[in-house]
Design a protein around this motif. Structure first.
Motif, PDB file in Angstrom:
ATOM      1  N   GLU A 116      27.749  47.895  11.402  1.00  0.00           N
ATOM      2  CA  GLU A 116      28.681  46.842  12.059  1.00  0.00           C
ATOM      3  C   GLU A 116      30.040  47.228  11.806  1.00  0.00           C
ATOM      4  O   GLU A 116      30.874  47.180  12.797  1.00  0.00           O
ATOM      5  CB  GLU A 116      28.417  45.503  11.278  1.00  0.00           C
ATOM      6  N   ARG A 135      32.411  42.917  21.476  1.00  0.00           N
ATOM      7  CA  ARG A 135      31.811  43.488  20.661  1.00  0.00           C
ATOM      8  C   ARG A 135      30.819  44.539  20.969  1.00  0.00           C
ATOM      9  O   ARG A 135      30.306  44.411  22.421  1.00  0.00           O
ATOM     10  CB  ARG A 135      30.708  42.618  19.697  1.00  0.00           C
ATOM     11  N   GLU A 164      27.174  47.133  20.687  1.00  0.00           N
ATOM     12  CA  GLU A 164      25.826  46.917  19.791  1.00  0.00           C
ATOM     13  C   GLU A 164      24.734  47.639  20.788  1.00  0.00           C
ATOM     14  O   GLU A 164      24.921  48.097  21.950  1.00  0.00           O
ATOM     15  CB  GLU A 164      25.417  45.385  19.655  1.00  0.00           C
ATOM     16  N   THR A 192      23.119  51.170  25.150  1.00  0.00           N
ATOM     17  CA  THR A 192      24.149  50.277  24.521  1.00  0.00           C
ATOM     18  C   THR A 192      24.837  49.112  25.378  1.00  0.00           C
ATOM     19  O   THR A 192      24.698  49.073  26.553  1.00  0.00           O
ATOM     20  CB  THR A 192      25.401  51.294  24.338  1.00  0.00           C
TER      21      THR A 192
END
Length: 746
Positions: free
Chosen positions: A397, A439, A441, A448
């Motif tokens: 993260e 974001r 992830e 992705t």
């Protein structure tokens, strides 16, 4: 007249051709395409192009129609080469139509016709370059025809009947006209809000008239029959009271009706500002396909949800960041065909753009099916740049947050697609400006996803109004989880900070309380010092407990961009305009969380942080309430400057332009010790104001500072020649420099 008809036809064609192109693209990406419908689309596109006299579009549409006829009858296989050729043709059609000016457009690039000609094995068309691949089933030989009409030797079957179109009128309205309407509707609402005191005044008048009537009746009753003039006065007072009460009722009814109408106008204007996401974002796919062709890379582009209506300003703000993100995905998601085959993937890289609504948020996602984030390379790059210490933890993260740092890149070399490290930084900046988040992830099973989470509207948002240190601020309603009022004495304290426990039992979590007033460098002024008033915010890092002095209401407000100067970009996400055109700063929950985690405070929020208080000398006259006249036509700028100066101890009066300031000074309403003026203003600008002041013996020596966005050397020289005591530019605004300058002049 004929010219007007042609313009109408071209406007209709602009809408129709996009519908056909979108449908054909959708079929290419579908597992079960309806080739009969695709053939009909190509046929309709050809007919529409002929109707508006666009032979270049008609010619390529004819070859598309011929290709799809072979596909739907099974004579031609739509392999990768054919699909790429169709995408190229559709890109060329879209670019050609977008470049039309008064019905005339640029030349259609020859590669579109050539690509289809090679597929159809038309004479004179060169074979595709590159190594030969496995042959696809050969289409029937078709002669090249200069006319787009199908050859009699291979007549096309009659297309399926056109579906009946919905009877809807399409009006093309310039975007700036829609934005002007939205602003005008807001101004109308603000003006109506300003009439509230008049309605209150009428209500008070009605009450006074009623009291007068009662008093007159009492006097008349006491005077008896021998005093008829009292009875006449009582009758007149009664009539006056009835008339005032009736006027108050009619005013209240009219105000309510007009406010309702204004609300409907504002809602309609805001709906006009919504456009299908496709109108702004669809060209991104064309640009990406062109880039992939230049790089010699095979891509399959998947567009989802582009029919969703979104506020145009949001789409425009996202357009460039999304293009950066797509190019970044093309670069970092690319794998050699043999690698993809070994992993069980199609040879072509899958790239996508999806627009969706998740609850009260707009979610825009750029995704690929490449190898996914390389956490090892991200960690190595982060440690090399000093973003991670040698012993710092490197959980996934944390690493995926670091990629948004300016200049961060894991590319081995800089090329035309990536390597400079600013693509994701641009995405993060755009999300922050829209009061959202972004974001990165990994996707399952591979690839992705870059996910933007934004308010549904970038113009009007639900905000919670809070008060800290005597000033109002706004927090995005979507980030507010809970509002709490608790007794301070019953809350635990650790290391000098109040701790708030949320949840029950083993699931309970502890959160140190961050004081908003202290973060702004001010002293708290709670309504009840014995009670803690707290807002629990949801942020990417988890929950944040924020204490405020007071809570106000939650309502939708018009939100403008953050001020260009005087606002801490780490804490400010925009400016909300309250009724009466009163601006308040909109705080960024993510910025507050970062500042709270770092234990830092201060910043240019129209206040001074503790560091600034200790290093910035305040003029002795500030404590004596020296008066500064602030002159600026921007209400946001006036409010910020007023807050900065009042926090430093000065008394502040404001004027909206140079003429207003000159009239106030000449009226000598109050003694003014210094003038702080903008340059660009209506009626009388800052240069004109300065010239008028220096020509008046009363103000010839009045200290005057010009602060403006005009920082050219010629403008600075002109201001100083006219007698300005200082010339500050907003681009390099530093509130300590402003206060230092004022202190020196006073």
């Amino acid at each position: 007249m004929a010219e007007d008809i042609r313009k109408l036809l071209l406007a209709a064609f602009d809408v129709e051709h996009r519908e056909h192109v979108t449908a054909i693209r959708g079929a290419l990406g579908s597992a079960t395409p309806d080739w009969n419908d695709v053939f009909r689309r190509a046929h309709s596109l050809k007919g529409a192009a002929r109707a508006v006299d666009l032979p270049a579009v008609e010619a390529v549409a004819h070859r598309l129609e011929t290709l799809f006829e072979g596909v739907r009858t099974g004579a031609t296989a739509l392999d990768r080469e054919a699909a790429n050729a169709v995408h190229l043709v559709l890109d060329r059609i879209e670019s050609y139509v977008a470049g039309l000016t008064d019905g005339a457009g640029p030349e259609m690039p020859p590669d579109a016709l050539a690509a289809l000609g090679r597929l159809l094995d038309l004479p004179g068309e060169a074979p595709p370059p590159g190594p030969a691949s496995a042959p696809a089933p050969s289409p029937p030989a078709m002669p090249a025809a200069p006319s787009p009409t199908p050859s009699p030797a291979a007549p096309a079957p009659k297309p399926a009947p056109e579906p009946a179109e919905a009877s809807a009128a399409i009006l093309r309205v310039p975007a700036d006209a829609v934005e002007a309407l939205a602003r005008a509707s807001h101004d109308l609402a603000s003006t109506l809000a300003g009439q509230a005191p008049a309605a209150d005044g009428l209500a008070r008048l009605a009450r006074l008239a009623r009291d007068l009537r009662l008093g007159a009746e009492t006097l008349a009753a006491g005077a008896g029959a021998e005093r008829p003039e009292w009875r006449a006065f009582a009758a007149r007072a009664d009539a006056f009271a009835r008339e005032a009460a009736d006027l108050s009722r009619r005013q209240a009814s009219a105000t309510s009706a007009v406010e309702g109408a204004a609300t409907r106008v504002r809602a309609a204007a805001e709906r006009l500002a919504l456009v299908p996401a496709e109108t702004v974002l669809a060209p991104l796919a064309r640009s990406l396909r062109e880039t992939a062709r230049e790089q010699g890379r095979e891509v399959d582009i998947d567009l989802r949800g582009l029919d969703l209506p979104v506020e145009r300003g949001t789409l425009q703000a996202l357009k460039d960041p999304l293009l950066h993100a797509l190019r970044n995905a093309l670069s970092h998601g690319w794998e050699a065909p043999e690698v993809r085959r070994a992993a069980g993937k199609p040879e072509a890289l899958g790239l996508g753009l999806a627009v969706a609504v998740q609850g009260s948020r707009l979610q825009v996602t750029v995704f690929d099916d490449g190898p996914g984030p390389d956490l090892a390379r991200i960690e190595a790059a982060a440690r090399a740049r000093g973003l991670l210490g040698p012993a710092a933890a490197a959980d996934p993260e944390t690493l995926l947050r670091l990629v948004f740092e300016p200049g961060f890149s894991t590319a081995e070399a800089v090329d035309t697609l990536s390597g400079r490290g600013y693509g994701l930084s641009v995405a993060a900046d755009a999300a922050r400006q829209l009061m959202g988040s972004v974001r990165l992830e990994p996707r399952d099973p591979a690839g992705t996803a870059l996910i933007f989470s934004l308010p549904l509207s970038a113009a009007r948002r639900s905000l919670l109004l809070v008060e800290a240190a005597g000033r109002s601020y706004a927090l995005p309603g979507g980030a507010v989880e809970r509002l709490l009022r608790l007794k301070r004495g019953e809350l635990p304290v650790a290391m000098g900070r109040t701790i708030l426990r949320l949840g029950e039992g083993d699931a309970a979590t502890s959160h140190p309380v961050t004081d908003l007033a202290a973060m702004l460098g001010q002293s708290a002024d709670p309504a009840d010092p014995g009670m803690l008033t707290a807002v629990v915010l949801r942020t990417r890092g988890g929950r944040l407990a924020l204490s405020v002095d007071r809570l106000h209401d939650v309502r939708p407000f018009l939100v403008l961009p953050a001020p260009a100067f005087g606002a801490d970009p780490g804490l400010i996400a925009g400016t909300a305009v309250l009724h009466g055109d009163v601006p308040v700063l909109v705080l960024d929950p993510e910025g507050i969380a970062v500042r709270a985690l770092a234990g830092a405070s201060g910043g240019s929020l129209g206040t001074m942080g503790p560091a600034q208080r200790s290093t910035t000398p305040v003029s002795p006259r500030a404590s004596a309430r020296a008066t500064i006249l602030v002159v600026d036509d921007s209400i946001t700028t006036r409010t910020l400057e007023k807050g900065i100066l009042e926090a430093a101890g000065y008394r502040v009066v404001v004027c909206v332009d140079g003429q207003d300031a000159l009239e106030r000074l000449r009226a000598e309403i109050e003694p003014v010790d210094l003038v702080l003026a903008d340059v660009e203003m209506p009626r009388l600008d800052g240069f004109g104001l300065l010239k008028a002041l220096r020509a008046d013996e009363r103000f010839a020596r009045l200290p005057t500072i010009l602060m403006t966005s005009r920082g050219d050397a010629a403008d600075v020289a002109r201001g100083l020649d006219l007698g300005a005591d200082a010339y500050l530019t907003k681009q390099k605004f530093d509130q300590r420099q402003l206060l230092d300058t004022i202190g020196q002049l006073l």
